[in-house]
Design a protein around this motif. Structure first.
Motif, short mmCIF file in Angstrom:
data_model
loop_
_atom_site.label_atom_id
_atom_site.label_comp_id
_atom_site.label_asym_id
_atom_site.label_seq_id
_atom_site.Cartn_x
_atom_site.Cartn_y
_atom_site.Cartn_z
N UNK A 41 0.82 -1.20 0.00
CA UNK A 41 0.00 0.00 0.00
C UNK A 41 0.86 1.25 0.00
N UNK A 42 2.07 1.14 0.53
CA UNK A 42 2.98 2.28 0.55
C UNK A 42 4.41 1.77 0.44
N UNK A 43 5.28 2.68 0.07
CA UNK A 43 6.71 2.38 -0.01
C UNK A 43 7.46 3.56 0.59
N UNK A 44 8.49 3.24 1.34
CA UNK A 44 9.35 4.28 1.92
C UNK A 44 10.79 3.93 1.54
N UNK A 73 15.16 2.93 13.38
CA UNK A 73 14.00 3.75 13.72
C UNK A 73 13.50 3.35 15.10
N UNK A 74 13.29 4.33 15.95
CA UNK A 74 12.75 4.06 17.28
C UNK A 74 11.24 3.97 17.16
N UNK A 75 10.70 2.81 17.47
CA UNK A 75 9.27 2.57 17.29
C UNK A 75 8.43 3.00 18.49
N UNK A 101 6.34 -2.55 8.18
CA UNK A 101 5.89 -2.36 9.56
C UNK A 101 6.40 -1.04 10.15
N UNK A 102 7.34 -0.39 9.48
CA UNK A 102 7.85 0.90 9.95
C UNK A 102 7.24 2.10 9.22
N UNK A 103 6.44 1.87 8.19
CA UNK A 103 5.88 2.95 7.39
C UNK A 103 4.98 3.88 8.19
#
Length: 162
Positions: A41-44, A73-75, A101-103
């Motif tokens: 659904x998205x790309x980073x 990345x700090x979640x 999962x980070x998007x």
């Protein structure tokens, strides 16, 4: 638990409904009907380059191919976040496709950072401080596709290459 039960009932009804009329839906059609997709659904994408600033008078700076860089990345959860690694190409540039999962992390620019992890032996470059991490900056956002950059990461040192 209740939504899973309802979803299961929908699949059972569709299965019997299909059998009664002789239609057989493909797996792809069933997945789309259920609202789940296998398409992203998205790309980073995170981009940047690693440069060695040479102190020799005739050489200004050189790209560092084959170096390992990573993003973290700090979640916000207590679970430790992991480094996502990439290797620089012949031009010293790298690309990291952030896992999906980070998007959804809000404010990626302030929660993610890039750090050089390893520089190949022919390049005697080092980070001036091992505690300094490079932040990322949003450069483009279109139709679920976001591109961030760390820009040029400058390392200090000298090279045995001329």
């Amino acid at each position: 638990m209740g939504s899973f039960f309802i979803l299961r009932c929908v699949f059972i009804i569709i299965f019997f409904f299909n059998g009664a009329f002789g239609n057989i839906w493909t797996r792809t059609e069933m997945v789309e009907l259920a609202g789940y997709g296998e398409q992203k659904l998205s790309s980073v994408l995170i981009t940047g380059s690693l440069i060695c600033d040479i102190s020799r008078p005739r050489l200004h700076s050189i790209a560092i191919p084959g170096a390992t860089v990573a993003i973290k990345c700090h979640t916000g959860s207590k679970k430790r976040s992991r480094w996502i690694k990439a290797v620089t190409d012949d031009s010293g540039e790298f690309e990291i496709d952030l896992p999906s999962q980070l998007h959804a992390i809000p404010d990626l620019e302030n929660t993610c950072f890039i750090k050089p992890l390893h520089v190949p032996k022919p390049y005697r470059c080092y980070h001036t401080s091992t505690n300094i991490h490079k932040r990322i900056k949003l450069v483009s956002s279109t139709n679920g596709f976001r591109v961030y950059t760390s820009g040029k990461i400058m390392l200090q040192g000298y090279s045995s290459r001329s």
